[in-house]
Each structure stands twice: as C-alpha cells, then as structure tokens.
Design a protein around this motif. Structure first.
Motif, PDB file in Angstrom:
ATOM      1  N   ASN A 136     118.730  49.911  98.144  1.00 14.49           N
ATOM      2  CA  ASN A 136     118.504  51.362  98.459  1.00 14.49           C
ATOM      3  C   ASN A 136     117.510  52.065  97.295  1.00 14.49           C
ATOM      4  O   ASN A 136     117.539  51.507  96.337  1.00 14.49           O
ATOM      5  CB  ASN A 136     119.713  52.081  98.545  1.00 14.49           C
ATOM      6  CG  ASN A 136     120.727  51.928  97.766  1.00 14.49           C
ATOM      7  OD1 ASN A 136     120.684  52.572  96.470  1.00 14.49           O
ATOM      8  ND2 ASN A 136     121.956  51.522  97.845  1.00 14.49           N
ATOM      9  N   LEU A 138     115.179  55.895  96.679  1.00  8.19           N
ATOM     10  CA  LEU A 138     114.959  57.162  96.444  1.00  8.19           C
ATOM     11  C   LEU A 138     113.739  57.802  97.413  1.00  8.19           C
ATOM     12  O   LEU A 138     112.818  57.215  97.385  1.00  8.19           O
ATOM     13  CB  LEU A 138     115.127  57.900  95.217  1.00  8.19           C
ATOM     14  CG  LEU A 138     115.385  59.083  95.052  1.00  8.19           C
ATOM     15  CD1 LEU A 138     116.926  59.333  95.332  1.00  8.19           C
ATOM     16  CD2 LEU A 138     115.377  59.416  93.483  1.00  8.19           C
ATOM     17  N   PHE A 173     121.386  58.038  91.904  1.00 12.06           N
ATOM     18  CA  PHE A 173     120.261  58.256  91.674  1.00 12.06           C
ATOM     19  C   PHE A 173     119.871  59.411  90.543  1.00 12.06           C
ATOM     20  O   PHE A 173     118.653  59.479  90.397  1.00 12.06           O
ATOM     21  CB  PHE A 173     119.560  58.554  92.982  1.00 12.06           C
ATOM     22  CG  PHE A 173     119.277  57.245  93.677  1.00 12.06           C
ATOM     23  CD1 PHE A 173     118.362  56.193  93.300  1.00 12.06           C
ATOM     24  CD2 PHE A 173     119.766  56.758  94.978  1.00 12.06           C
ATOM     25  CE1 PHE A 173     118.203  55.071  93.766  1.00 12.06           C
ATOM     26  CE2 PHE A 173     119.572  55.930  95.759  1.00 12.06           C
ATOM     27  CZ  PHE A 173     118.719  54.766  95.213  1.00 12.06           C
ATOM     28  N   GLY A 233     118.938  59.446  98.468  1.00  8.82           N
ATOM     29  CA  GLY A 233     119.022  57.914  98.713  1.00  8.82           C
ATOM     30  C   GLY A 233     118.958  57.463 100.006  1.00  8.82           C
ATOM     31  O   GLY A 233     119.135  58.307 101.080  1.00  8.82           O
TER      32      GLY A 233
END
Length: 350
Positions: A136, A138, A173, A233
C-alpha cells in the motif's frame, strides 16, 4: 471440538481497543486452531473474504485479534507467551519484531505460493521472517468542493490553514509523512537525519487540524467539515469514499512512499502447521484477486500471477503507482524512531 458451520462471535475487548473474535467455519469435528492478529480496518470483509473461507476449507477454528499494528506488536512483545499464532504487521513493525526475534524462522518450502513473489519481496521475507501479502502507499484525499490539490507541496499552501489531517508519527505512514516533508524541503531525510524535514513539518503545523491514529477517524471529520483534505493510505480510500462519494483521491505524479503489510508466525506458536497453511492461502492467486476488490479489502496483490484491470487497480499500489512508489529503509528509520517521536510530539502536540 464440534461446532456448526460458519460461527462467528465477538467475545470482548482487550487493552487499547484491540478486539477479539472467534471464527469457526466448518461442519466437521476438528481440533485444529489458529489465532490470527490482524488490522482493525474492514473487519467485516476480513472475516467474510479471508478468515471464514480459510477456516471452512481447512477445518480450522480461528480466533482473531483486531487492532492497529503498533499496539498489537507491543502486546506481543510484552507477552512472549501470547496465544497468537500469526500476526499481520506494517513493514516497519515487522522489521522491529524481527530485530527483537519475536518470529519463528520460516521454512519457505512450506509456502508453495512464495515463488510468485518478486525477488525484492522474497528478500524482505527472508530478512524479517515475515511474508509480504500486500503493498500500500500514501496519497491525498480531499473534498473537491472546498479545495483542489495536485501535489504534495500543495499541503503547505496557506489556503489549507486549519483544514488537513495527517497520520501520527507512530502509525504505518507516519515516517512516510516525514519523508514527504523532506521532499518538500528538497533535502532527503537520510542526508541530515530528518533535520530539514522536521522544519518542514513545523511549517506545515498551522494547516494541520489533527494527527490521526486510525483512518476511520477521518470519516466524521470530512462529514462535519472539520477537514477538507487528509494524507491517507490507499487501503482506507474505499472506506472513506463509501461514506462520502464526492471525496477525490490522488497520488501525485511526483511519486509516493509505499509500505508492505507482512505476515509472521510467532516464535512460540502452538499451531505452526495451520499458520503455514494460512500464509500460503493468503498468497494464493484466488484470494489475492478476491481481496483486491474495492468491495473487499482493496489490497494490491503481490502474487505475480494476479492481473488487475485498470478499474480493479484504482486506488491501489499497482501498475504506474507502484512504479513511482519508493520503499523506505525501515532499518534506518527504526534506529531513529525514539528521537523522531520526541521531535514530532514537540512540534505537533505542544
């Protein structure tokens, strides 16, 4: 132990909002058990699309712990005799857990689908004894009726004063947000250990309404108009757009930062055979395709046999977005984590 086909029961809560649930999906008698510790986002889809099918297929009773990555890792660290067999962690937490020797040394010959991972993904698995199952990254989600955003640098615009939310530093993140600030300052984080990046974070503070710990917090903030934009995310985009379809998500063409979510078997697992089967199941082509759906977990596949259409690839770290996504060196980050958390808190929480 006998139990009816598809039985799913929430049995309580433990510290820090981590939920415990039991999922037993078989019509047959079985003594096989598995305790899975996983993320607290999209729990309904996790149960219906991953846990229940695996339990039914393998005649296993699954007990599940839900919560954020860092909290669950801390619990495991402080309780080496935990009943957890398999744990899902963000990449930085997987690196931390490996360094603290919390995981069983993996026998990759027991994971048939391991061969479909890329060489970099296999290396990450061997370095950490945890196996990546999705990637994944950002991006920025915003209300186009109130603001228009094209690039990361737009977050620093005076037009966004008091209008944005960013991930807290201790979340998946959080470190990536620091790297984005370094890019804004045109000074790479490793070149000065984040000095210029933290100055950019300080410059960003007037625009930040909240540093959030859970993506689900953003839904109400958008709904009430408390925020007009958030750094988030991609795994949370479907959930946020489900509550407000007008929200727009972008990954700037300048690039982004990516994170693998990994699975590890705890060193003291009493159900290692079932744990290996579970890891292999989640790397399989069928389940990787299924959970890639926006109506499921929105997980970008790591199995190279899985191909997504442009529509299926939307809002995922796949294709062009994956190509421009940079991977953070979490061994470096984790060596600086304590000092950086302190700096972050001084800027954002005082």
């Amino acid at each position: 132990m006998k139990f009816k086909k598809v039985c799913l029961l929430a049995t309580g809560l433990v510290a820090a909002g981590v939920a415990i649930a039991t999922s037993g999906c078989s019509s047959k008698s079985s003594d096989a058990k598995l305790v899975v510790s996983t993320f607290g986002l999209s729990t309904k889809q996790m149960r219906s699309d991953v846990l229940n099918p695996f339990a039914k297929q393998n005649n296993v009773k699954i007990t599940t712990q839900f919560g954020d990555s860092s909290t669950r890792l801390t619990q495991i660290e402080h309780n080496p005799n935990s009943a957890v067999d398999v744990i899902d962690l963000a990449q930085n937490n997987a690196v931390t857990g490996a360094k603290k020797k919390l995981f069983k040394k993996l026998d990759f010959s027991k994971i048939k689908n391991f061969k479909y991972l890329s060489s970099d993904q296999q290396k990450l698995a061997k370095d950490t004894n945890t196996v990546p199952y999705t990637l994944n990254s950002l991006g920025i989600i915003y209300n186009p009726k109130k603001v228009h955003i094209k690039d990361w640098n737009d977050l620093w615009s005076s037009n966004l004063k008091g209008k944005i939310a960013i991930p807290d530093f201790t979340t998946t993140f959080g470190p990536a947000m620091l790297y984005i600030a370094g890019d804004h300052a045109k000074v790479a984080v490793p070149s000065d250990n984040g000095k210029a990046a933290f100055k950019a974070i300080k410059d960003l503070k007037p625009n930040v309404v909240k540093t959030y710990s859970q993506s689900s917090d953003l839904s109400n903030m958008f709904k009430t108009g408390e925020i007009s934009a958030a750094v988030v995310g991609d795994y949370a985009v479907g959930m946020l757009q489900a509550t407000d379809a007008s929200l727009k998500y972008i990954v700037p063409v300048s690039g982004t930062y990516a994170n693998y979510d990994n699975m590890g078997i705890l060193k003291n697992s009493k159900n290692a055979n079932a744990a290996y089967k579970f890891i292999d199941f989640r790397l399989g082509k069928a389940i990787q395709k299924k959970v890639a759906s926006a109506s499921s977990l929105n997980n970008a596949p790591v199995n190279s046999q899985v191909k997504l259409t442009p529509a299926e690839a939307a809002n995922k770290t796949y294709g062009d977005i994956a190509k421009r996504a940079k991977i953070i060196d979490f061994y470096y980050v984790n060596n600086h984590m304590s000092a950086w958390i302190s700096q972050w808190n001084k800027i954002m929480n005082q």
